[in-house]
Write a protein that holds these residues in place. Structure first.
Motif, mmCIF file in Angstrom:
data_model
loop_
_atom_site.group_PDB
_atom_site.id
_atom_site.type_symbol
_atom_site.label_atom_id
_atom_site.label_comp_id
_atom_site.label_asym_id
_atom_site.label_seq_id
_atom_site.Cartn_x
_atom_site.Cartn_y
_atom_site.Cartn_z
ATOM 1 N N LYS A 1 0.813 -1.259 -0.134
ATOM 2 C CA LYS A 1 -0.064 0.120 0.005
ATOM 3 C C LYS A 1 0.771 1.047 -0.117
ATOM 4 C CE LYS A 1 -2.174 -0.704 3.940
ATOM 5 N NZ LYS A 1 -1.984 -2.255 4.429
ATOM 6 N N GLU B 1 -4.009 5.738 3.303
ATOM 7 C CA GLU B 1 -3.295 4.673 2.993
ATOM 8 C C GLU B 1 -3.397 4.035 4.572
ATOM 9 O OE1 GLU B 1 -0.459 2.399 4.306
ATOM 10 O OE2 GLU B 1 0.879 3.856 3.344
ATOM 11 N N ILE B 2 -4.413 3.266 4.847
ATOM 12 C CA ILE B 2 -4.977 2.791 6.121
ATOM 13 C C ILE B 2 -5.194 1.190 6.303
ATOM 14 C CG2 ILE B 2 -5.486 5.010 7.114
ATOM 15 C CD1 ILE B 2 -8.091 4.210 6.779
HETATM 16 P P1 5GP Z 1 3.472 0.566 9.350
HETATM 17 O O1 5GP Z 1 3.596 0.426 10.878
HETATM 18 O O2 5GP Z 1 4.103 -0.627 8.806
HETATM 19 O O3 5GP Z 1 3.837 2.038 8.721
HETATM 20 O O4 5GP Z 1 1.734 0.773 9.007
HETATM 21 C C1 5GP Z 1 1.112 -0.386 9.570
HETATM 22 C C2 5GP Z 1 -0.400 -0.390 9.116
HETATM 23 O O5 5GP Z 1 -0.881 0.683 9.607
HETATM 24 C C3 5GP Z 1 -0.377 -0.482 7.673
HETATM 25 O O6 5GP Z 1 -1.516 -1.447 7.189
HETATM 26 C C4 5GP Z 1 -1.138 0.878 7.287
HETATM 27 O O7 5GP Z 1 -1.769 1.113 6.265
HETATM 28 C C5 5GP Z 1 -1.497 1.154 8.583
HETATM 29 N N1 5GP Z 1 -2.093 2.668 8.780
HETATM 30 C C6 5GP Z 1 -1.048 3.874 8.675
HETATM 31 N N2 5GP Z 1 -1.705 4.936 8.959
HETATM 32 C C7 5GP Z 1 -2.834 4.733 9.464
HETATM 33 C C8 5GP Z 1 -4.122 5.477 9.747
HETATM 34 O O8 5GP Z 1 -3.780 6.706 10.106
HETATM 35 N N3 5GP Z 1 -5.259 4.731 10.092
HETATM 36 C C9 5GP Z 1 -5.384 3.344 10.213
HETATM 37 N N4 5GP Z 1 -6.530 2.892 10.660
HETATM 38 N N5 5GP Z 1 -4.006 2.553 9.709
HETATM 39 C C10 5GP Z 1 -3.185 3.269 9.468
#
Ligand code: 5GP
Length: 291
Positions: free
Chosen positions: A125, A207-208
Motif C-alpha cells: 500500500k 492509506e490505512i
Molecule cells: P506501518 O507500521 O507498517 O507503517 O503501518 C502498519 C499499518 O498501519 C499499515 O497497514 C498501514 O496502512 C496502517 N496505517 C497507517 N496509517 C494509518 C491510519 O492513520 N489509520 C489506520 N487505521 N491505519 C493506518
C-alpha cells in the motif's frame, strides 16, 4: 414595579409584540424554504444575516437542519465537531465557524473524492501511496502513530510520531477521522487537513488498515474504499519475510493478521490486484474521476 419584572404592556403594545414575533417567524420560515430548495446557499443566508437582524437571530441548528439532506441529528453532529454550541444564533458565529460551515456544504460536485486504500499489511500500500503523491489531483494524508520511527522515517513526512499520551489527547479532542490498533501500536488519520483538502476540490488518499477503512465508510458513505490484494498468498509471505526492519516475532504476527485481513475484501467497493505499481496507480486515479 419590582426590578426584573416583565414590562407592563398595554393591549396595543402586546398586539404589536405578537405581530412582530409572527413576522419574524414568517421571515425565518421563508428563509428555510428557500434554503431547502437550494435557492439560497449557506453563504447567502450568512450575508442576509449581516443586514437583517431577524435572520441574524435564527438558530444555526435550525438553519442547518433546513438544508436538503441534513436532518437535526446530522446538524447537531456537524456543530459539535465544529465546536459550535447547539443554541448558537447566526449572529453569534465567528469568522472561522462561518468559513468552516460554508466549506462543509460546498456542493458535492466540486468537493474532492475521498479514496481509502487498504489491504493486508505487506501488500504494498505504501509504495502505491508514494506514487499517488506525485499526482497533483491527489493529496495523500499523513497519519499519526504511536509506533517508533524506522531508521529512514521523518516526523511529519512519513507519520506524525506521537507518544501514547499525545495520541490520547488527539482522540479526546475528536481530531481523528478514524483510528485503530495495529500490531501493538495505534494509528489515526488527522481529520482537519482531510476536510480542508476535500473542500478545496482536490482528492484525498488515505492509506490505512482495514478497521480504520470501515470507520471511514461508516462516517462518510461517499468514500471510495479500495482493497489492494497481493497477486498471490505466496507473494505476500515473501514480501513480509523481506521486511528486515521487523523482528522475527513481529513478522509472524503480521503474517497471521494478513490472513485475517484478506477475508475482509468483500466489504470494499473495489478490489485491485497489486501486480504492477503503475497499473494500480492508474486504476486508482481513474476510480476517483469515474465516481
Ligand atoms: P506501518 O507500521 O507498517 O507503517 O503501518 C502498519 C499499518 O498501519 C499499515 O497497514 C498501514 O496502512 C496502517 N496505517 C497507517 N496509517 C494509518 C491510519 O492513520 N489509520 C489506520 N487505521 N491505519 C493506518
Amino acid at each position: 414595579m419590582y426590578m426584573g419584572m416583565p414590562p407592563q404592556l398595554s393591549a396595543e403594545e402586546r398586539n404589536a409584540a405578537l405581530e412582530k414575533a409572527k413576522h419574524s417567524r414568517q421571515v425565518r420560515s421563508v428563509v428555510k424554504v428557500r434554503v431547502k430548495s437550494g435557492e439560497l446557499s449557506l453563504a447567502d443566508v450568512f450575508k442576509l444575516a449581516d443586514t437583517d437582524p431577524i435572520v441574524g437571530k435564527m438558530r444555526v441548528a435550525e438553519l442547518l437542519a433546513a438544508l436538503s439532506g441534513v436532518g437535526k441529528i446530522r446538524a447537531n453532529l456537524i456543530m459539535e465537531r465544529l465546536n459550535i454550541s447547539s443554541t448558537r444564533r447566526i449572529q453569534g458565529l465567528g469568522k472561522h465557524q462561518i468559513a468552516a460551515l460554508i466549506s462543509e456544504f460546498v456542493p458535492s460536485i466540486s468537493r474532492g473524492k475521498l479514496v481509502v486504500l487498504s489491504g493486508p499489511g505487506g501488500v504494498g500500500k505504501s509504495t502505491i501511496a508514494a506514487y499517488v503523491r506525485k499526482h497533483k489531483s491527489f493529496w495523500v494524508s499523513v497519519s499519526s502513530t504511536t509506533r517508533k520511527p524506522r531508521p529512514n522515517e521523518k516526523n511529519g513526512v512519513d507519520y506524525f510520531f506521537l507518544t501514547d499520551q499525545e495520541f490520547d489527547e488527539e482522540i479526546a479532542r475528536n481530531h481523528f477521522l478514524e483510528w485503530a490498533h495495529f500490531a501493538g501500536s495505534r494509528y489515526g488519520t488527522p481529520r482537519e487537513p482531510v476536510e480542508r483538502v476535500l473542500a478545496s476540490g482536490a482528492n484525498v488518499l488515505l492509506e490505512i488498515e482495514i478497521e480504520g477503512a470501515k470507520q471511514v465508510k461508516a462516517q462518510t458513505p461517499e468514500a471510495i474504499l479500495v482493497f489492494l490484494e497481493p497477486p498471490s498468498w505466496e507473494e505476500l509471505v515473501s514480501r513480509l519475510e523481506k521486511r528486515a526492519t521487523d523482528s522475527e516475532q513481529r513478522r509472524a504476527e503480521r503474517l497471521a493478521l494478513a490472513q485475517e485481513e484478506l477475508a475482509a475484501a468483500s466489504f470494499f467497493d473495489h478490489r485491485l490486484v497489486n501486480d504492477q505499481v503503475e497499473n494500480v496507480v492508474k486504476k486508482l486515479l481513474s476510480l476517483a474521476s469515474a465516481h
